[in-house]
Motif scaffolding. Structure first.
Motif, PDB file in Angstrom:
ATOM      1  N   VAL A 140      -5.035   4.342 -11.634  1.00 10.69           N
ATOM      2  CA  VAL A 140      -4.288   3.784 -12.763  1.00 10.69           C
ATOM      3  C   VAL A 140      -3.314   4.815 -13.323  1.00 10.69           C
ATOM      4  CG1 VAL A 140      -4.508   2.903 -15.127  1.00 10.69           C
ATOM      5  CG2 VAL A 140      -6.050   2.091 -13.340  1.00 10.69           C
ATOM      6  N   ALA A 141      -3.742   6.085 -13.424  1.00 10.80           N
ATOM      7  CA  ALA A 141      -2.867   7.123 -13.970  1.00 10.80           C
ATOM      8  C   ALA A 141      -1.605   7.280 -13.128  1.00 10.80           C
ATOM      9  CB  ALA A 141      -3.619   8.455 -14.062  1.00 10.80           C
ATOM     10  N   LEU A 142      -1.747   7.259 -11.812  1.00 15.64           N
ATOM     11  CA  LEU A 142      -0.572   7.385 -10.943  1.00 15.64           C
ATOM     12  C   LEU A 142       0.350   6.177 -11.071  1.00 15.64           C
ATOM     13  CD1 LEU A 142      -2.111   8.932  -7.699  1.00 15.64           C
ATOM     14  CD2 LEU A 142      -0.566  10.039  -9.321  1.00 15.64           C
ATOM     15  N   ASP A 143      -0.241   4.983 -11.182  1.00  8.65           N
ATOM     16  CA  ASP A 143       0.580   3.788 -11.362  1.00  8.65           C
ATOM     17  C   ASP A 143       1.373   3.860 -12.659  1.00  8.65           C
ATOM     18  OD1 ASP A 143       0.114   2.498  -9.034  1.00  8.65           O
ATOM     19  OD2 ASP A 143      -1.004   0.820  -9.880  1.00  8.65           O
ATOM     20  N   ILE A 144       0.711   4.226 -13.750  1.00 12.30           N
ATOM     21  CA  ILE A 144       1.382   4.293 -15.042  1.00 12.30           C
ATOM     22  C   ILE A 144       2.430   5.400 -15.056  1.00 12.30           C
ATOM     23  CG2 ILE A 144       1.043   4.795 -17.485  1.00 12.30           C
ATOM     24  CD1 ILE A 144       0.228   2.030 -16.708  1.00 12.30           C
ATOM     25  N   LEU A 145       2.131   6.514 -14.380  1.00 14.30           N
ATOM     26  CA  LEU A 145       3.115   7.585 -14.279  1.00 14.30           C
ATOM     27  C   LEU A 145       4.387   7.086 -13.599  1.00 14.30           C
ATOM     28  CD1 LEU A 145       3.769  10.579 -14.724  1.00 14.30           C
ATOM     29  CD2 LEU A 145       2.690  11.050 -12.515  1.00 14.30           C
ATOM     30  N   ALA A 146       4.213   6.303 -12.527  1.00 11.95           N
ATOM     31  CA  ALA A 146       5.379   5.749 -11.831  1.00 11.95           C
ATOM     32  C   ALA A 146       6.156   4.798 -12.733  1.00 11.95           C
ATOM     33  CB  ALA A 146       4.932   5.025 -10.562  1.00 11.95           C
ATOM     34  N   PHE A 147       5.444   3.935 -13.466  1.00  9.68           N
ATOM     35  CA  PHE A 147       6.117   3.042 -14.407  1.00  9.68           C
ATOM     36  C   PHE A 147       6.829   3.830 -15.497  1.00  9.68           C
ATOM     37  CE2 PHE A 147       3.282  -0.468 -12.946  1.00  9.68           C
ATOM     38  CZ  PHE A 147       4.256  -1.429 -12.760  1.00  9.68           C
ATOM     39  N   GLY A 148       6.137   4.844 -16.038  1.00  9.81           N
ATOM     40  CA  GLY A 148       6.687   5.582 -17.169  1.00  9.81           C
ATOM     41  C   GLY A 148       7.961   6.326 -16.840  1.00  9.81           C
ATOM     42  N   ILE A 149       8.080   6.792 -15.616  1.00  4.14           N
ATOM     43  CA  ILE A 149       9.260   7.566 -15.229  1.00  4.14           C
ATOM     44  C   ILE A 149      10.539   6.742 -15.346  1.00  4.14           C
ATOM     45  CG2 ILE A 149      10.412   8.531 -13.192  1.00  4.14           C
ATOM     46  CD1 ILE A 149       7.801   9.847 -12.436  1.00  4.14           C
TER      47      ILE A 149
END
Length: 420
Positions: A24-33
């Motif tokens: 989940v953290a990696l997914d959100i990091l990708a969205f956040g960028i």
């Protein structure tokens, strides 16, 4: 079937949670960028006008939500039948392809194509919630959902700040970095992520009558308390779309913030959300109970949105951030209350239905808020109200509080609850 001892179960659950937390953290990091740069890129491609950009943001976001609404129930049912792991992998792969398309396209219609690809495979968050329900006892789910929410905070601390800095270098660069993260997440899941749903707990057949877009919502009627709380989830999700669709345009228009300022602000949002989710949710739920935390979270959200809509300067608007972070206690509380009311083998369909509600909110939210924002700044409007969209979101959360009162008025909380 042998019964797993508590001593053995706890390390296994901890390991499984770590796996899904990283996913989940990696997914959100990708969205956040991409958050700080996506609306600005759309504005550049639409001629630089804020009203026109708001229209296109609404169209693109609505198309994504429509596709996701029809696809998520299918993916939820597939996860109940074949397991969570393959669906999470499919979602990560689709997200990576979506970001690659966004990095290379040069026309707004192609933006819509990219969003369709992502919407068809976007199920990682609902599957993550079902994953947690698979491996966590009912009386620990609210706390665990809160810890999982900390992954969102981590992603939004690093992602937007990094995206803002990358966007200052090249407005397309954040999309390439996000694509790399999503595909790295796919590889991580392929080699590391274990399956949480054993074969004996999966649905024996895939009943296509259960994967109709409105089928999950209809099944919620079998659980009156869940159906009432589902309305609250819908209203809360609808309110949240004001941030997804209008915040960057609003901050650019009202406060003259560029990608870097927006990125740092969203990074601060992530810090506050992470503190609330990781450190406060579990303690608050144990001390005050899930019901009270649901009420308190919705109230903080309403106040935060009202403040954001009325703040005349960027510095004053930052006061809304901790209030909106405290809104985050509502989601783990309502998730825990709902999961108590359904059988273990239906957790995936429940989460699919809940995700479907968020997608349904996404069908109405983008157009609702972008048009409200456009109306508030239109030169033809006798009232100049740039924060009108945030004031509307605050009103929706007030309605959600009223609906929570109705949903829980006659509800019975199971003995395992921590209600005080």
């Amino acid at each position: 079937m042998p019964v797993e001892s508590p001593a053995a179960a706890t390390p296994a659950r901890r390991a499984a949670f770590i796996f899904i937390f990283v996913t989940v953290a990696l997914d959100i990091l990708a969205f956040g960028i991409v958050i700080p740069v996506l609306p600005r890129l759309i504005r550049e491609m639409s001629g630089g006008d804020f009203v026109s950009a708001a229209d296109w943001v609404g169209i693109i976001s609505t198309v994504y939500a429509v596709v996701q609404f029809f696809s998520t129930p299918v993916l939820g049912a597939l996860s109940d039948r074949y397991g969570r792991r393959p669906v999470i992998l499919l979602s990560n792969l689709g997200l990576g392809l979506d970001f690659i398309l966004l990095a290379v396209v040069n026309s707004l219609p192609w933006f819509i194509v990219a969003r369709i690809v992502s919407g068809m495979t976007a199920a990682s968050f609902s599957c993550a919630n079902a994953y947690i329900a698979d491996v966590t006892p009912a009386d620990r789910r609210a706390e665990t959902f809160g810890k999982l929410g900390a992954a969102f905070g981590i992603g939004f601390v690093v992602g937007p700040a990094l995206g803002g800095m990358l966007g200052e270098i090249d407005i397309r660069l954040p999309f390439w970095v996000a694509a790399g993260l999503a595909l790295a997440n796919f590889c991580y899941g392929w080699f590391v992520l274990p399956e949480s749903l054993p074969p004996e707990r999966r649905t024996p057949t895939l009943d296509w009558s259960h994967v109709k877009p409105f089928g999950g919502l209809q099944r919620l009627r079998r659980y009156p308390q869940v159906f009432g709380l589902a309305v609250v989830v819908f209203l809360s999700s609808l309110a949240h779309y004001v941030l997804n669709t209008t915040f960057v345009l609003y901050a650019d228009y009202r406060y003259d913030w560029g990608p870097r300022a927006v990125g740092y602000t969203l990074g601060l949002v992530g810090v506050c959300n992470g503190i609330v989710q990781a450190l406060l949710v579990g303690k608050f739920v144990r001390r005050f109970g899930e019901r009270r935390m649901l009420y308190a979270g919705l109230a903080f959200g309403a106040i935060g949105f009202a403040w954001q809509g009325l703040a005349p300067t960027g510095w004053l608007s930052l006061i809304a951030i901790p209030m909106l972070a405290l809104w985050g206690v509502a989601n783990p509380a309502v998730q825990a209350l709902m999961t108590r009311q359904v059988d273990p083998h239906e957790q995936g369909r429940l989460q699919g239905a809940v995700a479907g509600l968020a997608s349904l909110a996404g069908i109405f939210g983008p157009g609702l808020y972008t048009q409200t924002f456009a109306w508030g700044i239109s030169p033809n409007n006798p009232w100049h109200v740039p924060g009108a969209a945030f004031l509307l979101a605050a009103l929706l959360l007030v309605v959600a509080i009223v609906m929570t009162m109705r949903a829980l008025a006659h509800a019975t909380v199971p003995a395992t609850s921590t209600e005080s």
